[in-house]
Design a protein around this motif. Sequence first.
Motif, PDB file in Angstrom:
ATOM      1  N   ARG A   4       4.097 -27.553 -25.467  1.00 43.13           N
ATOM      2  CA  ARG A   4       4.730 -26.338 -25.971  1.00 43.13           C
ATOM      3  C   ARG A   4       3.711 -25.231 -26.204  1.00 43.13           C
ATOM      4  O   ARG A   4       3.976 -24.053 -25.927  1.00 43.13           O
ATOM      5  N   ALA A   5       2.534 -25.616 -26.687  1.00 52.49           N
ATOM      6  CA  ALA A   5       1.482 -24.620 -26.904  1.00 52.49           C
ATOM      7  C   ALA A   5       0.987 -24.055 -25.580  1.00 52.49           C
ATOM      8  O   ALA A   5       0.733 -22.844 -25.448  1.00 52.49           O
ATOM      9  N   LEU A   6       0.839 -24.909 -24.587  1.00 53.40           N
ATOM     10  CA  LEU A   6       0.387 -24.449 -23.277  1.00 53.40           C
ATOM     11  C   LEU A   6       1.421 -23.520 -22.642  1.00 53.40           C
ATOM     12  O   LEU A   6       1.065 -22.486 -22.066  1.00 53.40           O
ATOM     13  N   ALA A   7       2.696 -23.890 -22.755  1.00 51.21           N
ATOM     14  CA  ALA A   7       3.751 -23.045 -22.201  1.00 51.21           C
ATOM     15  C   ALA A   7       3.809 -21.692 -22.902  1.00 51.21           C
ATOM     16  O   ALA A   7       4.018 -20.655 -22.262  1.00 51.21           O
ATOM     17  N   GLU A   8       3.614 -21.678 -24.212  1.00 49.73           N
ATOM     18  CA  GLU A   8       3.647 -20.417 -24.957  1.00 49.73           C
ATOM     19  C   GLU A   8       2.472 -19.522 -24.575  1.00 49.73           C
ATOM     20  O   GLU A   8       2.618 -18.304 -24.435  1.00 49.73           O
ATOM     21  N   ALA A   9       1.299 -20.129 -24.369  1.00 48.53           N
ATOM     22  CA  ALA A   9       0.135 -19.338 -23.946  1.00 48.53           C
ATOM     23  C   ALA A   9       0.400 -18.700 -22.583  1.00 48.53           C
ATOM     24  O   ALA A   9       0.064 -17.524 -22.357  1.00 48.53           O
ATOM     25  N   ALA A  10       1.021 -19.459 -21.682  1.00 48.20           N
ATOM     26  CA  ALA A  10       1.345 -18.918 -20.363  1.00 48.20           C
ATOM     27  C   ALA A  10       2.401 -17.822 -20.471  1.00 48.20           C
ATOM     28  O   ALA A  10       2.319 -16.797 -19.777  1.00 48.20           O
ATOM     29  N   ARG A  11       3.395 -18.020 -21.320  1.00 46.02           N
ATOM     30  CA  ARG A  11       4.462 -17.023 -21.474  1.00 46.02           C
ATOM     31  C   ARG A  11       3.905 -15.691 -21.959  1.00 46.02           C
ATOM     32  O   ARG A  11       4.230 -14.628 -21.409  1.00 46.02           O
ATOM     33  N   LEU A  12       3.047 -15.734 -22.968  1.00 42.50           N
ATOM     34  CA  LEU A  12       2.465 -14.495 -23.504  1.00 42.50           C
ATOM     35  C   LEU A  12       1.549 -13.830 -22.475  1.00 42.50           C
ATOM     36  O   LEU A  12       1.514 -12.604 -22.348  1.00 42.50           O
ATOM     37  N   HIS A  13       0.815 -14.649 -21.743  1.00 42.47           N
ATOM     38  CA  HIS A  13      -0.089 -14.132 -20.717  1.00 42.47           C
ATOM     39  C   HIS A  13       0.690 -13.414 -19.614  1.00 42.47           C
ATOM     40  O   HIS A  13       0.326 -12.319 -19.172  1.00 42.47           O
ATOM     41  N   LEU A  14       1.814 -14.030 -19.182  1.00 42.67           N
ATOM     42  CA  LEU A  14       2.589 -13.471 -18.072  1.00 42.67           C
ATOM     43  C   LEU A  14       3.468 -12.302 -18.494  1.00 42.67           C
ATOM     44  O   LEU A  14       3.787 -11.433 -17.675  1.00 42.67           O
ATOM     45  N   ARG A  15       3.866 -12.279 -19.740  1.00 41.51           N
ATOM     46  CA  ARG A  15       4.770 -11.223 -20.192  1.00 41.51           C
ATOM     47  C   ARG A  15       4.211  -9.842 -19.899  1.00 41.51           C
ATOM     48  O   ARG A  15       4.937  -8.931 -19.463  1.00 41.51           O
ATOM     49  N   GLU A  16       2.913  -9.652 -20.096  1.00 37.79           N
ATOM     50  CA  GLU A  16       2.295  -8.355 -19.822  1.00 37.79           C
ATOM     51  C   GLU A  16       2.449  -7.985 -18.354  1.00 37.79           C
ATOM     52  O   GLU A  16       2.678  -6.813 -18.020  1.00 37.79           O
ATOM     53  N   ARG A  17       2.305  -8.960 -17.487  1.00 38.65           N
ATOM     54  CA  ARG A  17       2.418  -8.689 -16.054  1.00 38.65           C
ATOM     55  C   ARG A  17       3.847  -8.309 -15.680  1.00 38.65           C
ATOM     56  O   ARG A  17       4.081  -7.395 -14.901  1.00 38.65           O
ATOM     57  N   PHE A  18       4.800  -9.033 -16.207  1.00 40.05           N
ATOM     58  CA  PHE A  18       6.198  -8.736 -15.894  1.00 40.05           C
ATOM     59  C   PHE A  18       6.572  -7.312 -16.288  1.00 40.05           C
ATOM     60  O   PHE A  18       7.299  -6.621 -15.566  1.00 40.05           O
ATOM     61  N   MET A  19       6.081  -6.877 -17.428  1.00 43.16           N
ATOM     62  CA  MET A  19       6.498  -5.581 -17.966  1.00 43.16           C
ATOM     63  C   MET A  19       5.748  -4.408 -17.343  1.00 43.16           C
ATOM     64  O   MET A  19       6.179  -3.260 -17.478  1.00 43.16           O
ATOM     65  N   SER A  20       4.641  -4.670 -16.645  1.00 41.58           N
ATOM     66  CA  SER A  20       3.830  -3.553 -16.150  1.00 41.58           C
ATOM     67  C   SER A  20       3.732  -3.471 -14.629  1.00 41.58           C
ATOM     68  O   SER A  20       3.294  -2.438 -14.104  1.00 41.58           O
ATOM     69  N   THR A  21       4.110  -4.521 -13.914  1.00 42.32           N
ATOM     70  CA  THR A  21       3.923  -4.544 -12.455  1.00 42.32           C
ATOM     71  C   THR A  21       5.189  -4.074 -11.758  1.00 42.32           C
ATOM     72  O   THR A  21       6.295  -4.515 -12.079  1.00 42.32           O
ATOM     73  N   ARG A  22       5.028  -3.209 -10.774  1.00 40.72           N
ATOM     74  CA  ARG A  22       6.183  -2.549 -10.154  1.00 40.72           C
ATOM     75  C   ARG A  22       6.542  -3.105  -8.778  1.00 40.72           C
ATOM     76  O   ARG A  22       7.511  -2.666  -8.162  1.00 40.72           O
TER      77      ARG A  22
ATOM     78  N   GLU B  14       0.831  -1.212   0.000  1.00 40.36           N
ATOM     79  CA  GLU B  14       0.000   0.000   0.000  1.00 40.36           C
ATOM     80  C   GLU B  14       0.863   1.258   0.000  1.00 40.36           C
ATOM     81  O   GLU B  14       0.493   2.272  -0.618  1.00 40.36           O
ATOM     82  N   ALA B  15       2.017   1.203   0.648  1.00 36.78           N
ATOM     83  CA  ALA B  15       2.899   2.376   0.689  1.00 36.78           C
ATOM     84  C   ALA B  15       3.440   2.747  -0.687  1.00 36.78           C
ATOM     85  O   ALA B  15       3.804   3.895  -0.934  1.00 36.78           O
ATOM     86  N   THR B  16       3.494   1.776  -1.603  1.00 38.93           N
ATOM     87  CA  THR B  16       3.967   2.067  -2.963  1.00 38.93           C
ATOM     88  C   THR B  16       2.883   2.695  -3.825  1.00 38.93           C
ATOM     89  O   THR B  16       3.171   3.229  -4.901  1.00 38.93           O
ATOM     90  N   GLY B  17       1.615   2.571  -3.394  1.00 39.47           N
ATOM     91  CA  GLY B  17       0.510   3.073  -4.195  1.00 39.47           C
ATOM     92  C   GLY B  17       0.056   2.116  -5.275  1.00 39.47           C
ATOM     93  O   GLY B  17      -0.893   2.419  -6.023  1.00 39.47           O
ATOM     94  N   GLU B  18       0.678   0.945  -5.371  1.00 39.68           N
ATOM     95  CA  GLU B  18       0.306  -0.043  -6.393  1.00 39.68           C
ATOM     96  C   GLU B  18      -0.843  -0.911  -5.895  1.00 39.68           C
ATOM     97  O   GLU B  18      -1.028  -1.101  -4.697  1.00 39.68           O
ATOM     98  N   ARG B  19      -1.590  -1.463  -6.862  1.00 40.15           N
ATOM     99  CA  ARG B  19      -2.732  -2.320  -6.514  1.00 40.15           C
ATOM    100  C   ARG B  19      -2.561  -3.741  -7.041  1.00 40.15           C
ATOM    101  O   ARG B  19      -3.513  -4.522  -7.091  1.00 40.15           O
ATOM    102  N   SER B  20      -1.352  -4.083  -7.443  1.00 35.50           N
ATOM    103  CA  SER B  20      -1.094  -5.444  -7.907  1.00 35.50           C
ATOM    104  C   SER B  20       0.363  -5.797  -7.655  1.00 35.50           C
ATOM    105  O   SER B  20       1.232  -4.917  -7.568  1.00 35.50           O
TER     106      SER B  20
ATOM    107  N   ILE C 144      -5.762  -5.625  -3.310  1.00 38.92           N
ATOM    108  CA  ILE C 144      -4.530  -5.797  -4.077  1.00 38.92           C
ATOM    109  C   ILE C 144      -4.555  -7.177  -4.728  1.00 38.92           C
ATOM    110  O   ILE C 144      -4.817  -8.184  -4.069  1.00 38.92           O
ATOM    111  N   THR C 145      -4.268  -7.235  -6.025  1.00 39.38           N
ATOM    112  CA  THR C 145      -4.290  -8.499  -6.758  1.00 39.38           C
ATOM    113  C   THR C 145      -2.891  -9.078  -6.834  1.00 39.38           C
ATOM    114  O   THR C 145      -1.943  -8.392  -7.215  1.00 39.38           O
ATOM    115  N   ALA C 146      -2.767 -10.345  -6.470  1.00 44.63           N
ATOM    116  CA  ALA C 146      -1.491 -11.057  -6.567  1.00 44.63           C
ATOM    117  C   ALA C 146      -1.535 -11.991  -7.764  1.00 44.63           C
ATOM    118  O   ALA C 146      -2.441 -12.825  -7.878  1.00 44.63           O
ATOM    119  N   TYR C 147      -0.577 -11.857  -8.670  1.00 43.56           N
ATOM    120  CA  TYR C 147      -0.507 -12.682  -9.870  1.00 43.56           C
ATOM    121  C   TYR C 147       0.609 -13.713  -9.717  1.00 43.56           C
ATOM    122  O   TYR C 147       1.779 -13.364  -9.603  1.00 43.56           O
TER     123      TYR C 147
END
Length: 467
Positions: free
Chosen positions: A183-201, A96-102, A125-128
Amino acid sequence: MPAFPERSAAAVQDAQLRHNLRHATRTIRGKRAAVIDELPDWPGAREAAKEIKDRTLRHLDRYLVQLEEAVTAAGGTVHWAADAAEANRIVVGLVEATGERSVVKVKSMATQEIGLNEALESAGITAYETDLAELIVQLGEDTPSHILVPAIHRNRAEIREIFQRAMADWGRPAPGDLTDDPRALAEAARLHLRERFMSTRVAVSGANFMVAETGTLVVLESEGNGRMCLTLPETLISVVGIEKTIPTWEDLSVFLELLPRSSTGERMNPYTTTWTGVTPGDGPQTFHLVLLDNGRTDVLADQVGRQALRCIRCSACLNVCPVYQRTGGHAYGSVYPGPIGAILTPQLRGMQSELDASLPYASTLCGACYEVCPVAIDIPEVLVHLRARAVQESGHRAERLAMRAARWVLERPVRLTRAQNAAGRFRRLIPKRLPGPLGGWTDTRDLPPVPRESFRAWWRRTEKGDS
């Protein structure tokens, strides 16, 4: 929660679950055996790890102070949490001190133990989860069932269905043409998580080890998601049990040889990430370490039970346990399933509940868990020790009465003779199943037939030469 026998009753009837567990644990066991055989002195390495852990636990207070001083000197902040509520309160306040919600999370059993995701959710606060197996569990609104592979109870078809049904609710949806190819399942997870890695502080992690002499934390993983969480966010919060402390980097080298071989059957983990405080311009610029007790000092006070704190969470004991392979992890009602859970959970939580009092009995005492443990935890010894505690604390009244009656009969030969004669005379009236609370023993076995004549009576008769 109900006791282990009740929780496991449905699991042992689930043929798909047993198939999934058998396939996965057999594969891991085979890989482990191959890499263990490569080491010239596995017993010696195992004994060295045991001695390091025991020495550290004997002087844990000193090493924890050293760790705190080293982390602080490196620019980190150390927080002490006596229990789960305090740890959750600290982490929620820091986020909460950071002001982030995830937050993004590295796979962490300590945060599961304290229910951190639920505490964060209550605060808005959402935990991914970013570990693939933990992601499957989170998307499926499930709970982990294995230490190393939390989604071991799911097969590829089930994972595909979960991704298609739930991924869109958490971010990037799964591809419409997703198949159950790994491999398809892993790729779907990778693309899904990539957005989180790049945007969560903000990131939350645990640690496999904490090196007291330098204040360094260590995470071993196989997917790279941990490396992303530990390097990209601006704030890193690590929640770690106090027993994860080891004195030196030299000690760490022993465990880096043992843990990958025992857990994933690899000579070394693909990703071994270490960090010491903060480094300007490189990685997270704010680091918080939450040292978690939550019952561990109580375990430390038990001279027999304390060896459970040696555990390095490799899960080798689960993969050889005949009980776990048939019931899965959910029957244990804890984030720590299998043999190690059967001795660690009752000590951390106490044995007041029906479930926790039953966990020490969730074992055949075959000893396979002790044979594969890389830090030589004598799990059967602790199980027997805890069974004695369960009897003292929770009663077992029917068993106690039966033992008292047996003692009264057996302590006098004349009483035993009369009991044997009576049993032989009325043997046809004795049921094959015991009544009432003693019936559990005969649910899966018949009482042995009572002979018409006792051995003593036969001996007296034959010695006299009677026919």
